[in-house]
Design a protein around this motif. Structure first.
Motif, PDB file in Angstrom:
ATOM      1  N   UNK A 111      40.749   3.134  55.349  1.00  0.00           N
ATOM      2  CA  UNK A 111      40.469   1.731  55.058  1.00  0.00           C
ATOM      3  C   UNK A 111      39.901   1.095  56.318  1.00  0.00           C
ATOM      4  N   UNK A 112      38.975   0.171  56.146  1.00  0.00           N
ATOM      5  CA  UNK A 112      38.340  -0.454  57.304  1.00  0.00           C
ATOM      6  C   UNK A 112      39.217  -1.529  57.945  1.00  0.00           C
ATOM      7  N   UNK A 113      40.249  -1.974  57.243  1.00  0.00           N
ATOM      8  CA  UNK A 113      41.126  -3.017  57.757  1.00  0.00           C
ATOM      9  C   UNK A 113      41.973  -2.495  58.919  1.00  0.00           C
ATOM     10  N   UNK A 114      42.152  -3.350  59.949  1.00  0.00           N
ATOM     11  CA  UNK A 114      43.002  -2.974  61.083  1.00  0.00           C
ATOM     12  C   UNK A 114      44.480  -3.128  60.760  1.00  0.00           C
ATOM     13  N   UNK A 115      44.789  -3.942  59.751  1.00  0.00           N
ATOM     14  CA  UNK A 115      46.181  -4.209  59.403  1.00  0.00           C
ATOM     15  C   UNK A 115      46.417  -3.985  57.915  1.00  0.00           C
ATOM     16  N   UNK A 116      47.643  -3.588  57.593  1.00  0.00           N
ATOM     17  CA  UNK A 116      48.108  -3.435  56.224  1.00  0.00           C
ATOM     18  C   UNK A 116      49.190  -4.487  56.021  1.00  0.00           C
ATOM     19  N   UNK A 117      49.058  -5.299  54.970  1.00  0.00           N
ATOM     20  CA  UNK A 117      50.085  -6.305  54.679  1.00  0.00           C
ATOM     21  C   UNK A 117      51.080  -5.735  53.679  1.00  0.00           C
ATOM     22  N   UNK A 118      52.355  -5.833  54.019  1.00  0.00           N
ATOM     23  CA  UNK A 118      53.441  -5.370  53.163  1.00  0.00           C
ATOM     24  C   UNK A 118      54.249  -6.590  52.743  1.00  0.00           C
ATOM     25  N   UNK A 120      46.921   2.647  61.665  1.00  0.00           N
ATOM     26  CA  UNK A 120      46.591   3.649  62.683  1.00  0.00           C
ATOM     27  C   UNK A 120      46.083   4.908  61.988  1.00  0.00           C
ATOM     28  N   UNK A 121      44.773   4.916  61.705  1.00  0.00           N
ATOM     29  CA  UNK A 121      44.182   6.090  61.070  1.00  0.00           C
ATOM     30  C   UNK A 121      44.729   6.378  59.691  1.00  0.00           C
ATOM     31  N   UNK A 122      45.036   5.329  58.927  1.00  0.00           N
ATOM     32  CA  UNK A 122      45.566   5.498  57.578  1.00  0.00           C
ATOM     33  C   UNK A 122      47.075   5.566  57.507  1.00  0.00           C
ATOM     34  N   UNK A 123      47.768   5.385  58.639  1.00  0.00           N
ATOM     35  CA  UNK A 123      49.230   5.369  58.653  1.00  0.00           C
ATOM     36  C   UNK A 123      49.719   4.044  59.222  1.00  0.00           C
ATOM     37  N   UNK A 124      50.852   3.576  58.728  1.00  0.00           N
ATOM     38  CA  UNK A 124      51.425   2.325  59.202  1.00  0.00           C
ATOM     39  C   UNK A 124      52.944   2.403  59.143  1.00  0.00           C
ATOM     40  N   UNK A 125      53.608   1.658  60.011  1.00  0.00           N
ATOM     41  CA  UNK A 125      55.069   1.606  60.005  1.00  0.00           C
ATOM     42  C   UNK A 125      55.519   0.366  60.759  1.00  0.00           C
ATOM     43  N   UNK A 126      56.738  -0.067  60.486  1.00  0.00           N
ATOM     44  CA  UNK A 126      57.288  -1.224  61.167  1.00  0.00           C
ATOM     45  C   UNK A 126      58.504  -1.770  60.442  1.00  0.00           C
ATOM     46  N   UNK A 127      58.989  -2.890  60.937  1.00  0.00           N
ATOM     47  CA  UNK A 127      60.182  -3.544  60.389  1.00  0.00           C
ATOM     48  C   UNK A 127      59.820  -4.834  59.686  1.00  0.00           C
TER      49      UNK A 127
END
Length: 77
Positions: A37-44, A62-69
């Protein structure tokens, strides 16, 4: 996820660290997109049982992967 609506939907594998949470607890989320995806951020978003958005967090893509709290709000039903 609001930031991923497009004519060619992107699939998401989404995981959390447990199945049940209580109010004010932190949720660890981890995910992977099935294509770039071209977006720098993923909204959860955290949605309550009535379909209302109660919390939202933007996580770095980050290259199609995301994580956080994200925190379970006190007023969630």
């Amino acid at each position: 996820m609001r930031g991923l609506r497009a004519t060619n939907p992107i699939g998401i594998d989404f995981y959390s660290d447990q199945q049940v949470y209580v109010t004010e607890e932190m949720i660890w989320v981890d995910g992977k997109l099935d294509q770039m995806a071209s977006s720098k951020f993923i909204e959860v978003s955290l949605i309550d049982r009535n379909g209302n958005e109660k919390a939202i967090v933007s996580l770095l893509n980050r290259g199609g992967q995301f994580s956080g709290y994200m925190e379970v709000p006190k007023e969630i039903k």
